[in-house]
Design a protein around this motif. Structure first.
Motif, PDB file in Angstrom:
ATOM      1  N   GLY A   1       0.808  -1.193   0.000  1.00  0.00           N
ATOM      2  CA  GLY A   1       0.000   0.000   0.000  1.00  0.00           C
ATOM      3  C   GLY A   1       0.853   1.259   0.000  1.00  0.00           C
ATOM      4  O   GLY A   1       0.556   2.215  -0.706  1.00  0.00           O
ATOM      5  N   LEU A   2       1.903   1.235   0.812  1.00  0.00           N
ATOM      6  CA  LEU A   2       2.775   2.406   0.892  1.00  0.00           C
ATOM      7  C   LEU A   2       3.493   2.649  -0.431  1.00  0.00           C
ATOM      8  O   LEU A   2       3.533   3.778  -0.933  1.00  0.00           O
ATOM      9  CB  LEU A   2       3.788   2.227   2.021  1.00  0.00           C
ATOM     10  CG  LEU A   2       4.761   3.373   2.231  1.00  0.00           C
ATOM     11  CD1 LEU A   2       4.016   4.663   2.578  1.00  0.00           C
ATOM     12  CD2 LEU A   2       5.753   3.035   3.328  1.00  0.00           C
ATOM     13  N   LEU A   3       4.040   1.596  -1.031  1.00  0.00           N
ATOM     14  CA  LEU A   3       4.730   1.727  -2.319  1.00  0.00           C
ATOM     15  C   LEU A   3       3.777   2.233  -3.396  1.00  0.00           C
ATOM     16  O   LEU A   3       4.107   3.159  -4.147  1.00  0.00           O
ATOM     17  CB  LEU A   3       5.342   0.386  -2.731  1.00  0.00           C
ATOM     18  CG  LEU A   3       6.046   0.351  -4.082  1.00  0.00           C
ATOM     19  CD1 LEU A   3       7.248   1.306  -4.085  1.00  0.00           C
ATOM     20  CD2 LEU A   3       6.491  -1.053  -4.414  1.00  0.00           C
ATOM     21  N   PHE A   4       2.581   1.656  -3.453  1.00  0.00           N
ATOM     22  CA  PHE A   4       1.586   2.082  -4.433  1.00  0.00           C
ATOM     23  C   PHE A   4       1.202   3.546  -4.189  1.00  0.00           C
ATOM     24  O   PHE A   4       1.049   4.327  -5.131  1.00  0.00           O
ATOM     25  CB  PHE A   4       0.368   1.166  -4.368  1.00  0.00           C
ATOM     26  CG  PHE A   4      -0.679   1.446  -5.407  1.00  0.00           C
ATOM     27  CD1 PHE A   4      -0.354   1.580  -6.739  1.00  0.00           C
ATOM     28  CD2 PHE A   4      -2.012   1.571  -5.034  1.00  0.00           C
ATOM     29  CE1 PHE A   4      -1.317   1.841  -7.698  1.00  0.00           C
ATOM     30  CE2 PHE A   4      -2.985   1.828  -5.977  1.00  0.00           C
ATOM     31  CZ  PHE A   4      -2.638   1.962  -7.312  1.00  0.00           C
ATOM     32  N   GLY A   5       1.097   3.937  -2.926  1.00  0.00           N
ATOM     33  CA  GLY A   5       0.765   5.321  -2.598  1.00  0.00           C
ATOM     34  C   GLY A   5       1.834   6.293  -3.051  1.00  0.00           C
ATOM     35  O   GLY A   5       1.531   7.372  -3.569  1.00  0.00           O
ATOM     36  N   LEU A   6       3.084   5.910  -2.859  1.00  0.00           N
ATOM     37  CA  LEU A   6       4.183   6.777  -3.308  1.00  0.00           C
ATOM     38  C   LEU A   6       4.200   6.911  -4.828  1.00  0.00           C
ATOM     39  O   LEU A   6       4.470   7.985  -5.357  1.00  0.00           O
ATOM     40  CB  LEU A   6       5.514   6.244  -2.793  1.00  0.00           C
ATOM     41  CG  LEU A   6       5.708   6.347  -1.273  1.00  0.00           C
ATOM     42  CD1 LEU A   6       6.981   5.623  -0.846  1.00  0.00           C
ATOM     43  CD2 LEU A   6       5.720   7.801  -0.831  1.00  0.00           C
ATOM     44  N   ILE A   7       3.904   5.822  -5.511  1.00  0.00           N
ATOM     45  CA  ILE A   7       3.832   5.877  -6.981  1.00  0.00           C
ATOM     46  C   ILE A   7       2.703   6.806  -7.405  1.00  0.00           C
ATOM     47  O   ILE A   7       2.879   7.663  -8.286  1.00  0.00           O
ATOM     48  CB  ILE A   7       3.659   4.462  -7.573  1.00  0.00           C
ATOM     49  CG1 ILE A   7       4.938   3.656  -7.373  1.00  0.00           C
ATOM     50  CG2 ILE A   7       3.274   4.523  -9.045  1.00  0.00           C
ATOM     51  CD1 ILE A   7       4.801   2.170  -7.681  1.00  0.00           C
ATOM     52  N   LEU A   8       1.524   6.642  -6.791  1.00  0.00           N
ATOM     53  CA  LEU A   8       0.400   7.525  -7.127  1.00  0.00           C
ATOM     54  C   LEU A   8       0.717   8.979  -6.824  1.00  0.00           C
ATOM     55  O   LEU A   8       0.394   9.875  -7.609  1.00  0.00           O
ATOM     56  CB  LEU A   8      -0.852   7.109  -6.350  1.00  0.00           C
ATOM     57  CG  LEU A   8      -1.584   5.854  -6.797  1.00  0.00           C
ATOM     58  CD1 LEU A   8      -2.741   5.562  -5.863  1.00  0.00           C
ATOM     59  CD2 LEU A   8      -2.071   5.988  -8.226  1.00  0.00           C
ATOM     60  N   LYS A   9       1.359   9.215  -5.688  1.00  0.00           N
ATOM     61  CA  LYS A   9       1.663  10.591  -5.276  1.00  0.00           C
ATOM     62  C   LYS A   9       2.646  11.261  -6.233  1.00  0.00           C
ATOM     63  O   LYS A   9       2.496  12.439  -6.563  1.00  0.00           O
ATOM     64  CB  LYS A   9       2.234  10.578  -3.858  1.00  0.00           C
ATOM     65  CG  LYS A   9       2.479  11.951  -3.291  1.00  0.00           C
ATOM     66  CD  LYS A   9       2.965  11.861  -1.861  1.00  0.00           C
ATOM     67  CE  LYS A   9       3.198  13.256  -1.316  1.00  0.00           C
ATOM     68  NZ  LYS A   9       3.641  13.222   0.065  1.00  0.00           N
ATOM     69  N   ASN A  10       3.645  10.506  -6.682  1.00  0.00           N
ATOM     70  CA  ASN A  10       4.701  11.110  -7.497  1.00  0.00           C
ATOM     71  C   ASN A  10       4.445  11.076  -8.996  1.00  0.00           C
ATOM     72  O   ASN A  10       5.048  11.860  -9.724  1.00  0.00           O
ATOM     73  CB  ASN A  10       6.032  10.427  -7.186  1.00  0.00           C
ATOM     74  CG  ASN A  10       6.503  10.743  -5.783  1.00  0.00           C
ATOM     75  OD1 ASN A  10       6.518  11.894  -5.382  1.00  0.00           O
ATOM     76  ND2 ASN A  10       6.854   9.721  -5.022  1.00  0.00           N
ATOM     77  N   PHE A  11       3.585  10.190  -9.466  1.00  0.00           N
ATOM     78  CA  PHE A  11       3.431  10.045 -10.914  1.00  0.00           C
ATOM     79  C   PHE A  11       2.007  10.279 -11.424  1.00  0.00           C
ATOM     80  O   PHE A  11       1.750  10.115 -12.606  1.00  0.00           O
ATOM     81  CB  PHE A  11       3.894   8.651 -11.354  1.00  0.00           C
ATOM     82  CG  PHE A  11       5.359   8.415 -11.114  1.00  0.00           C
ATOM     83  CD1 PHE A  11       6.314   9.022 -11.908  1.00  0.00           C
ATOM     84  CD2 PHE A  11       5.778   7.610 -10.067  1.00  0.00           C
ATOM     85  CE1 PHE A  11       7.663   8.822 -11.682  1.00  0.00           C
ATOM     86  CE2 PHE A  11       7.124   7.399  -9.829  1.00  0.00           C
ATOM     87  CZ  PHE A  11       8.075   8.007 -10.636  1.00  0.00           C
ATOM     88  N   THR A  12       1.085  10.641 -10.529  1.00  0.00           N
ATOM     89  CA  THR A  12      -0.284  10.934 -10.959  1.00  0.00           C
ATOM     90  C   THR A  12      -0.761  12.202 -10.259  1.00  0.00           C
ATOM     91  O   THR A  12      -0.094  12.739  -9.390  1.00  0.00           O
ATOM     92  CB  THR A  12      -1.255   9.779 -10.612  1.00  0.00           C
ATOM     93  OG1 THR A  12      -1.443   9.732  -9.201  1.00  0.00           O
ATOM     94  CG2 THR A  12      -0.759   8.442 -11.129  1.00  0.00           C
ATOM     95  N   ASP A  13      -1.942  12.647 -10.652  1.00  0.00           N
ATOM     96  CA  ASP A  13      -2.540  13.800  -9.971  1.00  0.00           C
ATOM     97  C   ASP A  13      -3.699  13.352  -9.077  1.00  0.00           C
ATOM     98  O   ASP A  13      -4.683  14.054  -8.916  1.00  0.00           O
ATOM     99  CB  ASP A  13      -3.005  14.841 -10.998  1.00  0.00           C
ATOM    100  CG  ASP A  13      -4.060  14.296 -11.939  1.00  0.00           C
ATOM    101  OD1 ASP A  13      -4.313  13.074 -11.944  1.00  0.00           O
ATOM    102  OD2 ASP A  13      -4.660  15.107 -12.674  1.00  0.00           O
ATOM    103  N   ALA A  14      -3.559  12.170  -8.483  1.00  0.00           N
ATOM    104  CA  ALA A  14      -4.595  11.628  -7.606  1.00  0.00           C
ATOM    105  C   ALA A  14      -4.870  12.596  -6.450  1.00  0.00           C
ATOM    106  O   ALA A  14      -3.938  13.171  -5.882  1.00  0.00           O
ATOM    107  CB  ALA A  14      -4.177  10.266  -7.069  1.00  0.00           C
ATOM    108  N   ALA A  15      -6.144  12.754  -6.106  1.00  0.00           N
ATOM    109  CA  ALA A  15      -6.536  13.699  -5.057  1.00  0.00           C
ATOM    110  C   ALA A  15      -6.070  13.252  -3.672  1.00  0.00           C
ATOM    111  O   ALA A  15      -5.610  14.070  -2.879  1.00  0.00           O
ATOM    112  CB  ALA A  15      -8.054  13.879  -5.069  1.00  0.00           C
ATOM    113  N   VAL A  16      -6.210  11.990  -3.378  1.00  0.00           N
ATOM    114  CA  VAL A  16      -5.799  11.442  -2.070  1.00  0.00           C
ATOM    115  C   VAL A  16      -5.046  10.133  -2.309  1.00  0.00           C
ATOM    116  O   VAL A  16      -5.545   9.052  -2.032  1.00  0.00           O
ATOM    117  CB  VAL A  16      -7.016  11.243  -1.137  1.00  0.00           C
ATOM    118  CG1 VAL A  16      -7.472  12.546  -0.533  1.00  0.00           C
ATOM    119  CG2 VAL A  16      -8.171  10.569  -1.844  1.00  0.00           C
TER     120      VAL A  16
END
Length: 99
Positions: A1-16
């Motif tokens: 979950g943490l790794l996926f979250g970091l990927i989303l945070k750094n490579f997408t414009d996901a809101a949360v």
């Protein structure tokens, strides 16, 4: 979950991204538990889906939030049904012991 979250945070414009990734990780765990027929899967689905409802309301995705609210009800009903079957099995075993 943490790794996926970091990927989303750094490579997408996901809101949360961190919340979304943790919910996705817990959903995968709940799916695995479902395949193993763990009763705790229902508790996890109820918890995760309630959080999803809040997240989708935050994102102004009200129809999706309503869908996940229905999932909460279905998971709660599934949990209730499993508990009912478990109680019947325990009662049956106790009855056999007394005979």
């Amino acid at each position: 979950g943490l790794l996926f979250g970091l990927i989303l945070k750094n490579f997408t414009d996901a809101a949360v991204p961190m919340l979304d990734s943790q919910l996705a990780a817990f959903s995968l765990l709940a799916t695995y538990w479902t395949s193993r027929k763990h009763i705790a899967t229902w508790v996890l689905w109820v918890f995760v889906d309630i959080i999803y409802v809040g997240m989708f309301i935050y994102k102004d995705l009200f129809l999706t939030a309503a869908l996940y609210a229905a999932f909460v009800l279905m998971a709660a009903y599934g949990w209730y049904q499993w508990e009912k079957v478990k109680r019947k099995q325990v009662d049956h075993i106790e009855l056999k012991k007394t005979i």
